[in-house]
Design a protein around this motif. Sequence first.
Motif, mmCIF file in Angstrom:
data_model
loop_
_atom_site.group_PDB
_atom_site.id
_atom_site.type_symbol
_atom_site.label_atom_id
_atom_site.label_comp_id
_atom_site.label_asym_id
_atom_site.label_seq_id
_atom_site.Cartn_x
_atom_site.Cartn_y
_atom_site.Cartn_z
ATOM 1 N N LEU A 1 0.832 -1.194 0.000
ATOM 2 C CA LEU A 1 0.000 0.000 0.000
ATOM 3 C C LEU A 1 0.868 1.246 0.000
ATOM 4 N N THR A 2 0.302 2.334 -0.453
ATOM 5 C CA THR A 2 1.014 3.602 -0.487
ATOM 6 C C THR A 2 0.298 4.594 0.415
ATOM 7 N N ALA A 3 1.003 5.153 1.361
ATOM 8 C CA ALA A 3 0.417 6.174 2.235
ATOM 9 C C ALA A 3 0.542 7.518 1.543
ATOM 10 N N TRP A 4 -0.552 8.230 1.483
ATOM 11 C CA TRP A 4 -0.525 9.560 0.894
ATOM 12 C C TRP A 4 -0.311 10.567 1.994
ATOM 13 N N ALA A 5 0.530 11.518 1.732
ATOM 14 C CA ALA A 5 0.791 12.571 2.708
ATOM 15 C C ALA A 5 1.206 13.818 1.948
ATOM 16 N N PRO A 6 0.924 14.985 2.499
ATOM 17 C CA PRO A 6 1.392 16.198 1.843
ATOM 18 C C PRO A 6 2.913 16.215 1.800
ATOM 19 N N HIS A 7 3.427 16.799 0.779
ATOM 20 C CA HIS A 7 4.879 16.869 0.629
ATOM 21 C C HIS A 7 5.443 17.886 1.620
ATOM 22 N N VAL A 8 6.418 17.451 2.370
ATOM 23 C CA VAL A 8 7.111 18.332 3.308
ATOM 24 C C VAL A 8 8.433 18.726 2.644
ATOM 25 N N PRO A 9 8.685 20.029 2.473
ATOM 26 C CA PRO A 9 9.931 20.440 1.836
ATOM 27 C C PRO A 9 11.138 19.805 2.517
ATOM 28 N N GLY A 10 12.051 19.323 1.695
ATOM 29 C CA GLY A 10 13.255 18.697 2.223
ATOM 30 C C GLY A 10 13.113 17.202 2.445
ATOM 31 N N SER A 11 11.911 16.665 2.252
ATOM 32 C CA SER A 11 11.725 15.224 2.413
ATOM 33 C C SER A 11 11.480 14.591 1.052
ATOM 34 N N GLU A 12 11.576 13.291 1.013
ATOM 35 C CA GLU A 12 11.329 12.573 -0.233
ATOM 36 C C GLU A 12 9.833 12.579 -0.529
ATOM 37 N N GLY B 1 -6.821 11.551 1.110
ATOM 38 C CA GLY B 1 -5.707 10.932 1.822
ATOM 39 C C GLY B 1 -5.895 9.477 2.180
ATOM 40 N N ILE B 2 -6.797 8.786 1.491
ATOM 41 C CA ILE B 2 -6.980 7.358 1.743
ATOM 42 C C ILE B 2 -5.801 6.595 1.148
ATOM 43 N N VAL B 3 -5.337 5.596 1.860
ATOM 44 C CA VAL B 3 -4.259 4.754 1.359
ATOM 45 C C VAL B 3 -4.857 3.811 0.323
ATOM 46 N N LEU B 4 -4.391 3.915 -0.914
ATOM 47 C CA LEU B 4 -4.916 3.084 -1.984
ATOM 48 C C LEU B 4 -3.932 1.988 -2.353
ATOM 49 N N PRO B 5 -4.445 0.782 -2.538
ATOM 50 C CA PRO B 5 -3.568 -0.312 -2.963
ATOM 51 C C PRO B 5 -3.270 -0.211 -4.451
ATOM 52 N N GLY B 6 -2.255 -0.912 -4.883
ATOM 53 C CA GLY B 6 -1.964 -0.984 -6.307
ATOM 54 C C GLY B 6 -3.016 -1.826 -7.006
ATOM 55 N N LEU B 7 -3.088 -1.714 -8.312
ATOM 56 C CA LEU B 7 -4.094 -2.423 -9.089
ATOM 57 C C LEU B 7 -4.028 -3.928 -8.860
ATOM 58 N N GLU B 8 -2.830 -4.481 -8.809
ATOM 59 C CA GLU B 8 -2.681 -5.926 -8.611
ATOM 60 C C GLU B 8 -3.153 -6.369 -7.228
ATOM 61 N N ARG B 9 -3.076 -5.484 -6.243
ATOM 62 C CA ARG B 9 -3.495 -5.826 -4.871
ATOM 63 C C ARG B 9 -5.015 -5.863 -4.730
ATOM 64 N N LEU B 10 -5.747 -5.184 -5.631
ATOM 65 C CA LEU B 10 -7.200 -5.154 -5.534
ATOM 66 C C LEU B 10 -7.838 -6.508 -5.825
ATOM 67 N N ARG B 11 -7.067 -7.456 -6.298
ATOM 68 C CA ARG B 11 -7.586 -8.812 -6.526
ATOM 69 C C ARG B 11 -7.684 -9.594 -5.213
ATOM 70 N N GLU B 12 -7.023 -9.128 -4.187
ATOM 71 C CA GLU B 12 -7.024 -9.825 -2.896
ATOM 72 C C GLU B 12 -8.260 -9.432 -2.090
ATOM 73 N N ALA B 13 -8.978 -10.432 -1.629
ATOM 74 C CA ALA B 13 -10.225 -10.192 -0.895
ATOM 75 C C ALA B 13 -9.998 -9.348 0.359
ATOM 76 N N SER B 14 -8.941 -9.613 1.090
ATOM 77 C CA SER B 14 -8.708 -8.869 2.335
ATOM 78 C C SER B 14 -8.442 -7.391 2.057
ATOM 79 N N VAL B 15 -7.790 -7.087 0.951
ATOM 80 C CA VAL B 15 -7.513 -5.694 0.589
ATOM 81 C C VAL B 15 -8.822 -4.993 0.247
ATOM 82 N N LYS B 16 -9.687 -5.670 -0.522
ATOM 83 C CA LYS B 16 -10.981 -5.075 -0.875
ATOM 84 C C LYS B 16 -11.853 -4.884 0.360
ATOM 85 N N ARG B 17 -11.864 -5.876 1.248
ATOM 86 C CA ARG B 17 -12.676 -5.759 2.465
ATOM 87 C C ARG B 17 -12.243 -4.562 3.308
#
Length: 80
Positions: A12-23, A51-67
């Motif tokens: 999963l990818t956590a979305w966060a606002p960009h903080v200057p000086g960080s990756e 800001g919802i953490v969204l899974p990658g397209l391939e991860r959406l095939r997993e039932a636990s990720v969808k739940r």
Amino acid sequence: MLQREVLAELGLTAWAPHVPGSEPPPPPDPRVLAMLAKTVGMSPQALADVGIVLPGLERLREASVKRALWPRLRGLRTHP
């Protein structure tokens, strides 16, 4: 830090606002963002701003990720 490491291990990818000086966080998969935004009746940008953490397209095939994802998306649905 630990939360981001755990989310990364789950694919999963956590979305966060960009903080200057960080990756900057990796961008979400535009296909996943567009599909999920359409499902909840939002624009892709509006969904990204929530800001919802969204899974990658391939991860959406997993039932636990969808739940785990759908209750959060249902809460965002716009009702006429």
